[in-house]
Design an enzyme around this catalytic site. Sequence first.
Site: not given
Ligand code: E4P
Length: 219
Positions: A83
């Site tokens: 990522k």
């Molecule tokens: C996933 O890849 C993201 O990092 C995550 O869904 C972010 O979610 P949040 O905005 O609730 O922290």
Amino acid sequence: MKFFLDTANLEELRKGADWGIVDGVTTNPSLIAKEGIPIEDQIRRICAIVDGDISAEVVATKYEEMVGEARQLARLHKNVVVKVPLTRDGIKTTAQLSKEGIRFNVTLCFSAGQAILAAKAGATYVSPFVGRLDDIAQDGMELIRQICTIYKNYGFGTQVLAASLRSPLHVAQAALAGAHVGTLPFKVLDQLFNHPLTDKGLDQFLKDYAKAFQETAAR
Ligand code: E4P
């Protein structure tokens, strides 16, 4: 739509995997930090629990270091998807290492234009954040719809991974919009099961059944 669990917590992952409906996992530096275990160790443990794509995020922000980190994370397990943030360095890293067969999830996507960059770089997934746009009074789900349309228009192979989903309604809306994947916190996956009419109906079925057989036994 595939379901990924948006957590680095092993207990939550075990519970979700046990239901047989979890297709993968997404983590981010905040989620890893919450568990207090170095990323390499935690990702290896996660890969042993869930057999599916597991996103592991770099913390480097400069291209040269990002490339090194990405290669290191990709080596941990065949299911690891690296990522990277949707920055110039993140996109350059994706474009460069995708050619070597490393798979990328380009994260922190907040506009349709950014999503086009991720697709052109050859990302396997792009992660538009629905909840965080809603938080600033923008329509997060509209972004999912726009990206799905654009990717379809041009036959881009990048999958839309709806992220920052905060409720069962978000999950259903992302599926309606055509997202390939929804990544859900454990709480939201658990909430998806709930409906008062399911509980009421089951209660009635069991009462009727028990009553009928108690009456037969009493005769
Ligand atoms: C996933 O890849 C993201 O990092 C995550 O869904 C972010 O979610 P949040 O905005 O609730 O922290």
